[in-house]
Design a protein around this motif. Structure first.
Motif, PDB file in Angstrom:
ATOM      1  N   ASP A  89       0.837  -1.202   0.000  1.00 44.40           N
ATOM      2  CA  ASP A  89       0.000   0.000   0.000  1.00 44.40           C
ATOM      3  C   ASP A  89       0.869   1.247   0.000  1.00 44.40           C
ATOM      4  OD1 ASP A  89      -2.737  -1.044   0.286  1.00 44.40           O
ATOM      5  OD2 ASP A  89      -1.913  -1.938   2.109  1.00 44.40           O
ATOM      6  N   LEU A  90       1.989   1.165   0.705  1.00 43.46           N
ATOM      7  CA  LEU A  90       2.842   2.354   0.791  1.00 43.46           C
ATOM      8  C   LEU A  90       4.258   1.984   1.174  1.00 43.46           C
ATOM      9  CD1 LEU A  90       3.301   3.473   4.096  1.00 43.46           C
ATOM     10  CD2 LEU A  90       0.840   3.344   3.859  1.00 43.46           C
ATOM     11  N   LEU A  91       5.143   2.949   0.907  1.00 43.32           N
ATOM     12  CA  LEU A  91       6.529   2.840   1.372  1.00 43.32           C
ATOM     13  C   LEU A  91       6.734   3.914   2.430  1.00 43.32           C
ATOM     14  CD1 LEU A  91       8.526   2.598  -2.005  1.00 43.32           C
ATOM     15  CD2 LEU A  91       8.295   0.771  -0.310  1.00 43.32           C
ATOM     16  N   HIS A  92       7.273   3.528   3.575  1.00 43.73           N
ATOM     17  CA  HIS A  92       7.639   4.531   4.594  1.00 43.73           C
ATOM     18  C   HIS A  92       9.164   4.534   4.660  1.00 43.73           C
ATOM     19  CE1 HIS A  92       6.945   6.363   8.861  1.00 43.73           C
ATOM     20  NE2 HIS A  92       7.878   6.999   8.172  1.00 43.73           N
ATOM     21  N   VAL A  93       9.751   5.625   4.179  1.00 41.58           N
ATOM     22  CA  VAL A  93      11.218   5.677   4.119  1.00 41.58           C
ATOM     23  C   VAL A  93      11.755   6.662   5.153  1.00 41.58           C
ATOM     24  CG1 VAL A  93      11.294   5.005   1.692  1.00 41.58           C
ATOM     25  CG2 VAL A  93      11.233   7.424   2.275  1.00 41.58           C
ATOM     26  N   ASP A 113       0.220   3.361  -8.181  1.00 45.63           N
ATOM     27  CA  ASP A 113       0.061   4.578  -7.379  1.00 45.63           C
ATOM     28  C   ASP A 113       0.558   4.280  -5.961  1.00 45.63           C
ATOM     29  OD1 ASP A 113      -0.681   7.015  -6.378  1.00 45.63           O
ATOM     30  OD2 ASP A 113      -2.786   6.441  -6.089  1.00 45.63           O
ATOM     31  N   LEU A 114       1.845   4.048  -5.873  1.00 43.03           N
ATOM     32  CA  LEU A 114       2.443   3.667  -4.602  1.00 43.03           C
ATOM     33  C   LEU A 114       2.637   4.921  -3.745  1.00 43.03           C
ATOM     34  CD1 LEU A 114       3.825   1.315  -3.065  1.00 43.03           C
ATOM     35  CD2 LEU A 114       5.915   1.848  -4.324  1.00 43.03           C
ATOM     36  N   LYS A 115       2.073   4.929  -2.550  1.00 47.50           N
ATOM     37  CA  LYS A 115       2.186   6.127  -1.694  1.00 47.50           C
ATOM     38  C   LYS A 115       3.522   6.129  -0.958  1.00 47.50           C
ATOM     39  CE  LYS A 115      -2.027   7.440  -2.634  1.00 47.50           C
ATOM     40  NZ  LYS A 115      -2.185   8.440  -3.702  1.00 47.50           N
ATOM     41  N   ILE A 116       4.049   7.332  -0.748  1.00 49.26           N
ATOM     42  CA  ILE A 116       5.364   7.453  -0.089  1.00 49.26           C
ATOM     43  C   ILE A 116       5.260   8.357   1.131  1.00 49.26           C
ATOM     44  CG2 ILE A 116       7.771   8.209  -0.372  1.00 49.26           C
ATOM     45  CD1 ILE A 116       7.392   7.693  -3.411  1.00 49.26           C
ATOM     46  N   VAL A 117       5.644   7.816   2.271  1.00 46.35           N
ATOM     47  CA  VAL A 117       5.749   8.607   3.501  1.00 46.35           C
ATOM     48  C   VAL A 117       7.235   8.715   3.821  1.00 46.35           C
ATOM     49  CG1 VAL A 117       5.185   8.717   5.968  1.00 46.35           C
ATOM     50  CG2 VAL A 117       3.521   7.756   4.352  1.00 46.35           C
ATOM     51  N   THR A 118       7.709   9.949   4.004  1.00 48.39           N
ATOM     52  CA  THR A 118       9.136  10.148   4.308  1.00 48.39           C
ATOM     53  C   THR A 118       9.273  10.756   5.694  1.00 48.39           C
ATOM     54  OG1 THR A 118       9.745  10.412   1.991  1.00 48.39           O
ATOM     55  CG2 THR A 118      11.232  11.404   3.607  1.00 48.39           C
ATOM     56  N   THR A 119      10.155  10.175   6.503  1.00 52.93           N
ATOM     57  CA  THR A 119      10.454  10.757   7.814  1.00 52.93           C
ATOM     58  C   THR A 119      11.877  11.300   7.805  1.00 52.93           C
ATOM     59  OG1 THR A 119       8.882   9.382   9.015  1.00 52.93           O
ATOM     60  CG2 THR A 119      10.742  10.217  10.287  1.00 52.93           C
ATOM     61  N   LEU A 120      11.995  12.580   8.170  1.00 51.47           N
ATOM     62  CA  LEU A 120      13.316  13.226   8.253  1.00 51.47           C
ATOM     63  C   LEU A 120      13.838  13.041   9.675  1.00 51.47           C
ATOM     64  CD1 LEU A 120      12.312  16.583   6.511  1.00 51.47           C
ATOM     65  CD2 LEU A 120      13.241  14.519   5.428  1.00 51.47           C
ATOM     66  N   HIS A 121      15.104  12.675   9.785  1.00 50.25           N
ATOM     67  CA  HIS A 121      15.672  12.405  11.116  1.00 50.25           C
ATOM     68  C   HIS A 121      16.710  13.421  11.560  1.00 50.25           C
ATOM     69  CE1 HIS A 121      13.830   8.592  12.317  1.00 50.25           C
ATOM     70  NE2 HIS A 121      13.674   8.409  11.012  1.00 50.25           N
ATOM     71  N   GLY A 122      17.192  14.239  10.651  1.00 51.25           N
ATOM     72  CA  GLY A 122      18.147  15.255  11.115  1.00 51.25           C
ATOM     73  C   GLY A 122      19.358  15.374  10.239  1.00 51.25           C
ATOM     74  N   ILE A 142      11.592  15.484  -0.715  1.00 52.06           N
ATOM     75  CA  ILE A 142      10.550  15.959   0.199  1.00 52.06           C
ATOM     76  C   ILE A 142       9.286  16.328  -0.587  1.00 52.06           C
ATOM     77  CG2 ILE A 142       9.940  17.906   1.731  1.00 52.06           C
ATOM     78  CD1 ILE A 142      12.874  17.846   2.717  1.00 52.06           C
ATOM     79  N   GLU A 143       9.466  17.103  -1.648  1.00 52.11           N
ATOM     80  CA  GLU A 143       8.297  17.611  -2.373  1.00 52.11           C
ATOM     81  C   GLU A 143       7.521  16.502  -3.084  1.00 52.11           C
ATOM     82  OE1 GLU A 143       9.913  20.813  -4.728  1.00 52.11           O
ATOM     83  OE2 GLU A 143       9.568  22.269  -3.101  1.00 52.11           O
ATOM     84  N   LYS A 144       8.209  15.482  -3.531  1.00 53.30           N
ATOM     85  CA  LYS A 144       7.519  14.408  -4.274  1.00 53.30           C
ATOM     86  C   LYS A 144       7.010  13.284  -3.380  1.00 53.30           C
ATOM     87  CE  LYS A 144       8.153  16.270  -8.318  1.00 53.30           C
ATOM     88  NZ  LYS A 144       7.044  16.989  -8.928  1.00 53.30           N
ATOM     89  N   SER A 145       7.301  13.349  -2.079  1.00 52.38           N
ATOM     90  CA  SER A 145       6.708  12.366  -1.154  1.00 52.38           C
ATOM     91  C   SER A 145       5.254  12.771  -0.939  1.00 52.38           C
ATOM     92  CB  SER A 145       7.436  12.406   0.194  1.00 52.38           C
ATOM     93  OG  SER A 145       8.776  12.010   0.045  1.00 52.38           O
ATOM     94  N   ASP A 146       4.405  11.794  -0.567  1.00 55.59           N
ATOM     95  CA  ASP A 146       3.006  12.139  -0.326  1.00 55.59           C
ATOM     96  C   ASP A 146       2.836  12.795   1.042  1.00 55.59           C
ATOM     97  OD1 ASP A 146       1.547  11.022  -2.728  1.00 55.59           O
ATOM     98  OD2 ASP A 146       2.783   9.322  -2.119  1.00 55.59           O
ATOM     99  N   ILE A 147       3.559  12.257   2.017  1.00 57.43           N
ATOM    100  CA  ILE A 147       3.519  12.845   3.371  1.00 57.43           C
ATOM    101  C   ILE A 147       4.951  12.907   3.877  1.00 57.43           C
ATOM    102  CG2 ILE A 147       2.914  12.360   5.786  1.00 57.43           C
ATOM    103  CD1 ILE A 147       0.228  11.439   4.905  1.00 57.43           C
ATOM    104  N   VAL A 148       5.285  14.033   4.520  1.00 63.45           N
ATOM    105  CA  VAL A 148       6.624  14.163   5.101  1.00 63.45           C
ATOM    106  C   VAL A 148       6.477  14.474   6.582  1.00 63.45           C
ATOM    107  CG1 VAL A 148       8.846  15.352   5.010  1.00 63.45           C
ATOM    108  CG2 VAL A 148       7.550  14.990   2.910  1.00 63.45           C
ATOM    109  N   THR A 149       7.198  13.723   7.388  1.00 65.70           N
ATOM    110  CA  THR A 149       7.211  14.008   8.826  1.00 65.70           C
ATOM    111  C   THR A 149       8.654  14.278   9.243  1.00 65.70           C
ATOM    112  OG1 THR A 149       7.605  11.757   9.653  1.00 65.70           O
ATOM    113  CG2 THR A 149       5.337  12.323   9.144  1.00 65.70           C
ATOM    114  N   ALA A 150       8.786  14.971  10.379  1.00 67.51           N
ATOM    115  CA  ALA A 150      10.113  15.189  10.959  1.00 67.51           C
ATOM    116  C   ALA A 150       9.988  14.902  12.450  1.00 67.51           C
ATOM    117  CB  ALA A 150      10.573  16.624  10.723  1.00 67.51           C
TER     118      ALA A 150
END
Ligand code: GMT
Length: 375
Positions: A89-93, A113-122, A142-150
């Motif tokens: 369903d998605l990739l969480h990178v 339509d693979l969803k991408i969640v990106t987490t920034l760590h620093g 960052i801009e092309k991910s569907d959701i970005v978290t930090a």
């Protein structure tokens, strides 16, 4: 709610981002989701068998035509292959580069339509974001991910300031599994390490990179050791270790500083510790401080990055200016010499952490993001 099929990519070796990604995968699996780790080696915290966790190794072959092994391309191909085979369903990178950029390529390659969640760590922002050869690629990721978290508000602000991405970034704090990180009862570990009952135990845990400012830890500890019987536990290994060994010897502290190298069950060491020092010059969150506090260890940290979001000055530890050894040592001496103050901060440390950074709460935040994305 439908159970999800989630691909997770992180740096699987020792490090806060690898720990968080792996623990997140394990906790999501416990909630019934199917997890696929797509990494270069087995995540080091994946120590037991889970029927719904799969590991897909990225293999990078070395051909003489390549000056550098094409890891990023191999990773993107593996992500696309696993996404199609397992109907993810998605990739969480975890990390914008290379992982978010590889996920974007994988989405193209998979034709889904693979969803991408990106987490920034620093490090991907505070260090690599300043590198002109990489900053555009990080912004793109960052801009092309569907959701970005930090992992902290501070990291969200720094990313916005530095890269100005046209993308909302949400804070999702790191978390702690309080079934593992808790103060263990009396053991003979202090005795085995040659620490007497009356000695105070100060601990520092890191990867000994220059940004961790381990020499500041040694200098502050030197002052503490002059004021009271104390030992310093240094846990971890890295490029600064030789400088640190030299400084310890120059300051005549060899008998008082224990170099323990990399350790797996740090909760056992936190459980015999009275104070944790995290004096970094860059730190988006400070997972080590969180782990220590969950074990009832108050922390002294620098007023840097996300540290003041984890250590609340005067409540569960102290915040001091970067490099202010006098201030750090004075706070440490006050805290270690006042039993009731120490008891109060130690209590607040473990209670506060459970309220603010409990795994269930934070894992649900990620789950809600996934469901919202797939609506
Ligand atoms: O601290 C490091 O050098 C390792 C790095 C990593 O990628 O694992 O840690 C970063 O991510 C951790 C987990 O989110 C955070 O707790 C650390 O603060 C962060 N390190 C830096 O920002 C320097």
């Amino acid at each position: 709610m439908k159970k999800l099929k989630i691909g997770i990519t992180c740096y699987p070796s020792v490090g806060g981002s690898g720990i968080i990604a792996t623990e997140l995968g394990k906790l999501l699996a416990e909630k019934g989701h199917e997890i696929h780790f797509i990494t270069s080696s087995m995540p080091f915290r994946l120590t037991r068998m889970y029927h719904n966790i799969h590991y897909h190794q990225v293999e990078v072959n070395q051909y003489s035509v390549f000056q550098y092994p094409p890891y990023d391309i191999a990773l993107a191909s593996k992500m696309a292959e696993v996404a199609n085979q397992e109907s993810l369903d998605l990739l969480h990178v975890h990390y914008a580069i290379p992982h978010a950029v590889c996920a974007i390529l994988a989405r193209e390659m998979s034709g889904r339509d693979l969803k991408i969640v990106t987490t920034l760590h620093g490090t991907d922002i505070t260090v690599l974001g300043n590198d002109a050869s990489l900053s555009d690629a990080i912004k793109f990721g960052i801009e092309k991910s569907d959701i970005v978290t930090a992992v902290s508000n501070s990291l969200v602000s720094q990313t916005m300031e530095l890269l100005k991405p046209d993308k909302e970034i949400q804070t999702v704090y790191n978390f702690i599994d309080d079934r593992i990180y808790l103060r263990l009862g009396e053991t003979d570990l202090k005795d085995k390490l040659g620490i007497s009952k009356e000695e105070k135990v100060v601990i520092h845990v890191s990867n000994f990179r220059p940004v961790k400012r381990v020499p500041d830890v040694i200098q502050a500890f030197a002052r503490v050791a002059k004021a009271m019987p104390a030992k310093l536990l240094l846990v971890g290994d890295g490029p600064e270790i030789r400088n640190v060994l030299k400084l310890v010897s120059e300051l005549g502290l060899k008998e008082k500083v224990l170099f323990l190298g990399k350790q797996d069950n740090v909760e056992e060491l936190y459980s015999i510790s009275d104070l944790m020092l995290l004096l970094s010059e860059k730190e988006s969150f400070g997972l080590a401080a969180l782990e220590a506090m969950a074990c009832g260890v108050p922390c002294i940290g620098t007023a840097i990055g996300g540290i003041p979001e984890v250590i609340i000055d005067g409540e569960n530890g102290y915040i001091c200016p970067l490099g202010d050894i006098e201030a750090i040592a004075n706070k440490a001496i006050t805290l270690l010499s006042d039993e009731s103050l120490h008891r109060e901060l130690s209590y607040q440390a473990s209670i506060g952490v459970k309220e603010r950074f409990k795994a269930d709460k934070i894992v649900s935040q990620y789950e809600n993001l996934y469901y919202k994305l797939l609506e």
